[in-house]
Motif scaffolding. Structure first.
Motif, PDB file in Angstrom:
ATOM      1  N   LYS A  42      10.559  10.664  11.365  1.00 18.10           N
ATOM      2  CA  LYS A  42      11.234  10.291  10.361  1.00 18.10           C
ATOM      3  C   LYS A  42      10.744  10.219   8.861  1.00 18.10           C
ATOM      4  CE  LYS A  42      15.468   9.012   8.105  1.00 18.10           C
ATOM      5  NZ  LYS A  42      16.346  10.212   8.198  1.00 18.10           N
ATOM      6  N   TYR A  43       9.579   9.547   8.987  1.00 18.86           N
ATOM      7  CA  TYR A  43       8.483   9.430   8.042  1.00 18.86           C
ATOM      8  C   TYR A  43       8.261  11.025   7.341  1.00 18.86           C
ATOM      9  CZ  TYR A  43       3.984   9.156   5.710  1.00 18.86           C
ATOM     10  OH  TYR A  43       2.969   9.172   4.771  1.00 18.86           O
ATOM     11  N   ILE A  44       7.712  11.964   8.405  1.00 23.28           N
ATOM     12  CA  ILE A  44       7.554  13.247   7.989  1.00 23.28           C
ATOM     13  C   ILE A  44       8.778  14.009   7.193  1.00 23.28           C
ATOM     14  CG2 ILE A  44       6.687  15.514   8.960  1.00 23.28           C
ATOM     15  CD1 ILE A  44       4.983  14.052  10.921  1.00 23.28           C
ATOM     16  N   GLN A  45       9.987  13.853   7.875  1.00 22.35           N
ATOM     17  CA  GLN A  45      10.985  14.437   7.392  1.00 22.35           C
ATOM     18  C   GLN A  45      11.261  13.766   5.968  1.00 22.35           C
ATOM     19  OE1 GLN A  45      15.049  12.897   9.007  1.00 22.35           O
ATOM     20  NE2 GLN A  45      15.402  15.114   9.036  1.00 22.35           N
ATOM     21  N   VAL A  46      11.278  12.629   5.644  1.00 22.26           N
ATOM     22  CA  VAL A  46      11.460  11.887   4.340  1.00 22.26           C
ATOM     23  C   VAL A  46      10.204  12.521   3.153  1.00 22.26           C
ATOM     24  CG1 VAL A  46      11.190   9.898   3.119  1.00 22.26           C
ATOM     25  CG2 VAL A  46      12.358   9.897   4.994  1.00 22.26           C
ATOM     26  N   VAL A  47       9.239  12.545   3.675  1.00 23.41           N
ATOM     27  CA  VAL A  47       8.274  13.071   2.895  1.00 23.41           C
ATOM     28  C   VAL A  47       8.313  14.716   2.628  1.00 23.41           C
ATOM     29  CG1 VAL A  47       5.382  13.608   2.703  1.00 23.41           C
ATOM     30  CG2 VAL A  47       6.434  11.366   3.348  1.00 23.41           C
ATOM     31  N   ASP A  48       8.669  15.464   3.784  1.00 19.89           N
ATOM     32  CA  ASP A  48       8.913  16.987   3.207  1.00 19.89           C
ATOM     33  C   ASP A  48       9.924  17.006   2.506  1.00 19.89           C
ATOM     34  OD1 ASP A  48       6.696  17.476   4.992  1.00 19.89           O
ATOM     35  OD2 ASP A  48       8.027  18.184   6.879  1.00 19.89           O
ATOM     36  N   SER A  49      11.186  16.285   2.644  1.00 18.83           N
ATOM     37  CA  SER A  49      12.304  16.435   1.804  1.00 18.83           C
ATOM     38  C   SER A  49      11.896  16.141   0.414  1.00 18.83           C
ATOM     39  CB  SER A  49      13.343  15.444   2.284  1.00 18.83           C
ATOM     40  OG  SER A  49      13.237  14.259   2.068  1.00 18.83           O
ATOM     41  N   ALA A  50      10.895  15.359   0.038  1.00 12.07           N
ATOM     42  CA  ALA A  50      10.407  15.001  -1.133  1.00 12.07           C
ATOM     43  C   ALA A  50       9.509  16.126  -1.779  1.00 12.07           C
ATOM     44  CB  ALA A  50      10.087  13.674  -1.367  1.00 12.07           C
ATOM     45  N   GLN A  51       9.203  17.168  -0.774  1.00 20.93           N
ATOM     46  CA  GLN A  51       8.367  18.219  -1.153  1.00 20.93           C
ATOM     47  C   GLN A  51       8.821  19.154  -2.405  1.00 20.93           C
ATOM     48  OE1 GLN A  51       5.346  18.551  -0.266  1.00 20.93           O
ATOM     49  NE2 GLN A  51       4.674  20.348   0.183  1.00 20.93           N
ATOM     50  N   GLY A  52       8.099  19.207  -3.507  1.00 21.42           N
ATOM     51  CA  GLY A  52       8.526  20.101  -4.537  1.00 21.42           C
ATOM     52  C   GLY A  52       9.414  19.286  -5.798  1.00 21.42           C
ATOM     53  N   LYS A  53       9.977  18.115  -5.295  1.00 17.74           N
ATOM     54  CA  LYS A  53      10.781  17.434  -6.253  1.00 17.74           C
ATOM     55  C   LYS A  53      10.142  16.127  -7.002  1.00 17.74           C
ATOM     56  CE  LYS A  53      14.401  17.917  -2.819  1.00 17.74           C
ATOM     57  NZ  LYS A  53      15.296  17.030  -1.928  1.00 17.74           N
ATOM     58  N   THR A  54      10.590  16.253  -8.092  1.00 18.39           N
ATOM     59  CA  THR A  54       9.897  15.008  -9.215  1.00 18.39           C
ATOM     60  C   THR A  54      10.833  13.750  -8.613  1.00 18.39           C
ATOM     61  OG1 THR A  54       9.620  16.425 -10.933  1.00 18.39           O
ATOM     62  CG2 THR A  54       9.905  14.100 -11.578  1.00 18.39           C
ATOM     63  N   GLU A 145       6.138   5.673 -11.938  1.00 16.42           N
ATOM     64  CA  GLU A 145       7.349   5.831 -12.792  1.00 16.42           C
ATOM     65  C   GLU A 145       7.922   7.169 -12.573  1.00 16.42           C
ATOM     66  OE1 GLU A 145      10.703   5.295 -15.002  1.00 16.42           O
ATOM     67  OE2 GLU A 145       9.356   3.713 -14.667  1.00 16.42           O
ATOM     68  N   SER A 146       6.995   8.383 -12.458  1.00 19.59           N
ATOM     69  CA  SER A 146       7.480   9.506 -12.040  1.00 19.59           C
ATOM     70  C   SER A 146       6.232  10.264 -11.284  1.00 19.59           C
ATOM     71  CB  SER A 146       8.006  10.238 -13.313  1.00 19.59           C
ATOM     72  OG  SER A 146       8.287  11.558 -12.928  1.00 19.59           O
ATOM     73  N   LEU A 147       6.605  11.059 -10.263  1.00 19.84           N
ATOM     74  CA  LEU A 147       5.406  11.866  -9.783  1.00 19.84           C
ATOM     75  C   LEU A 147       6.192  13.211  -9.135  1.00 19.84           C
ATOM     76  CD1 LEU A 147       4.696  10.956  -6.419  1.00 19.84           C
ATOM     77  CD2 LEU A 147       6.094   9.153  -7.669  1.00 19.84           C
ATOM     78  N   ASP A 148       5.204  14.117  -9.341  1.00 17.92           N
ATOM     79  CA  ASP A 148       5.682  15.223  -8.467  1.00 17.92           C
ATOM     80  C   ASP A 148       5.143  15.752  -7.138  1.00 17.92           C
ATOM     81  OD1 ASP A 148       6.993  16.290 -10.837  1.00 17.92           O
ATOM     82  OD2 ASP A 148       5.203  16.868 -11.745  1.00 17.92           O
ATOM     83  N   PHE A 149       4.168  15.036  -6.848  1.00 17.11           N
ATOM     84  CA  PHE A 149       3.641  15.175  -5.401  1.00 17.11           C
ATOM     85  C   PHE A 149       3.456  13.705  -4.523  1.00 17.11           C
ATOM     86  CE2 PHE A 149       2.183  18.473  -7.647  1.00 17.11           C
ATOM     87  CZ  PHE A 149       2.632  19.581  -7.029  1.00 17.11           C
ATOM     88  N   LEU A 150       4.472  13.376  -3.743  1.00  9.56           N
ATOM     89  CA  LEU A 150       4.619  12.188  -3.137  1.00  9.56           C
ATOM     90  C   LEU A 150       3.406  11.714  -2.056  1.00  9.56           C
ATOM     91  CD1 LEU A 150       6.071   9.493  -2.276  1.00  9.56           C
ATOM     92  CD2 LEU A 150       7.461  10.748  -0.545  1.00  9.56           C
ATOM     93  N   GLU A 151       3.134  13.088  -1.407  1.00  8.19           N
ATOM     94  CA  GLU A 151       1.964  12.982  -0.449  1.00  8.19           C
ATOM     95  C   GLU A 151       0.636  12.448  -1.415  1.00  8.19           C
ATOM     96  OE1 GLU A 151       3.647  15.950  -1.409  1.00  8.19           O
ATOM     97  OE2 GLU A 151       4.734  16.335   0.384  1.00  8.19           O
ATOM     98  N   ASN A 152       0.343  12.796  -2.689  1.00  9.83           N
ATOM     99  CA  ASN A 152      -0.622  12.252  -3.244  1.00  9.83           C
ATOM    100  C   ASN A 152      -0.738  10.756  -3.463  1.00  9.83           C
ATOM    101  OD1 ASN A 152      -1.819  14.885  -3.515  1.00  9.83           O
ATOM    102  ND2 ASN A 152      -1.324  14.959  -5.567  1.00  9.83           N
ATOM    103  N   MET A 153       0.437  10.374  -3.702  1.00 10.45           N
ATOM    104  CA  MET A 153       0.692   8.940  -3.974  1.00 10.45           C
ATOM    105  C   MET A 153       0.504   7.942  -2.549  1.00 10.45           C
ATOM    106  SD  MET A 153       3.978   7.269  -5.624  1.00 10.45           S
ATOM    107  CE  MET A 153       4.364   5.542  -5.882  1.00 10.45           C
ATOM    108  N   LEU A 154       0.876   8.501  -1.577  1.00  4.21           N
ATOM    109  CA  LEU A 154       0.845   7.992  -0.171  1.00  4.21           C
ATOM    110  C   LEU A 154      -0.872   8.159   0.355  1.00  4.21           C
ATOM    111  CD1 LEU A 154       3.803   9.681   1.416  1.00  4.21           C
ATOM    112  CD2 LEU A 154       3.496   7.165   1.229  1.00  4.21           C
ATOM    113  N   LYS A 155      -1.610   9.182  -0.126  1.00  6.98           N
ATOM    114  CA  LYS A 155      -2.877   9.232   0.280  1.00  6.98           C
ATOM    115  C   LYS A 155      -3.518   8.168  -0.476  1.00  6.98           C
ATOM    116  CE  LYS A 155      -6.734  11.339   1.432  1.00  6.98           C
ATOM    117  NZ  LYS A 155      -7.801  10.220   1.523  1.00  6.98           N
TER     118      LYS A 155
END
Length: 180
Positions: A42-54, A145-155
């Motif tokens: 589910k985590y991967i699904q959520v992260v993937d769904s945020a891919q390319g979105k602000t 407040e705003s980000l384009d790459f959730l993966e970077n924030m998670l890292k």
């Protein structure tokens, strides 16, 4: 023994059973059976769904249990499982639909569209709940407040844990496993 439900024929009953089975499989594919938190799928699904979105007003937290191996070695895997369950329950009590068990003793919380103050208060409550259960853990927390790459924030949040892990294991030979 035959079960009878008025208005439901044999094939209708089969459809209901099939639907119930699909729902059960869906639940099992996205839930961790030990903690009932969402799992890595589910985590991967959520992260993937945020891919390319602000993403806006988002907080993430990584939690990693300290000393799980030592607990398992000294007191058995049942005691280690209890640490994991206690940590999971502490999270469920506050943010049940925002949390994931992504590894053996690793948890991630993602708070989308949440004010920073509210996110931090909820995460502080989780910390207090975990600490009350005598679980030792580092937590890496990031809010944007705003980000384009959730993966970077998670890292970034995950990296914060390793700083704390190094401090925790500083005087043990286990440190070599946490230095990369």
């Amino acid at each position: 023994m035959n079960w009878y439900a008025p208005g439901i024929t044999g094939s209708g009953m089969d459809c209901l059973k099939a639907k119930a089975r699909r729902e059960e499989l869906q639940y099992m594919s996205y839930r961790d059976m030990l903690t009932t938190l969402y799992n890595r799928n589910k985590y991967i699904q959520v992260v993937d769904s945020a891919q390319g979105k602000t993403v806006r007003r988002t907080g993430v937290a990584y939690i990693d249990i300290n000393g799980l191996n030592q607990t398992n070695d000294s007191y058995g895997h049942e005691a280690g499982d209890k640490l994991i369950v206690n940590t999971g329950q502490s999270i469920i009590d506050v943010l049940p639909e925002n949390a994931y068990r992504v590894g053996r003793d690793e948890f991630v919380i993602i708070c989308f569209d949440m004010e920073e103050e509210i996110a931090r208060k909820k995460l502080l409550t989780i910390c207090e709940n975990i600490a009350e259960k005598n679980v030792k853990f580092p937590m890496g927390v990031i809010w944007r407040e705003s980000l384009d790459f959730l993966e970077n924030m998670l890292k970034e949040a995950d990296d914060l844990i390793y700083v704390e892990k190094k401090k925790y294991y500083k005087n043990t030979d286990i440190l070599k496993y946490f230095i990369k």
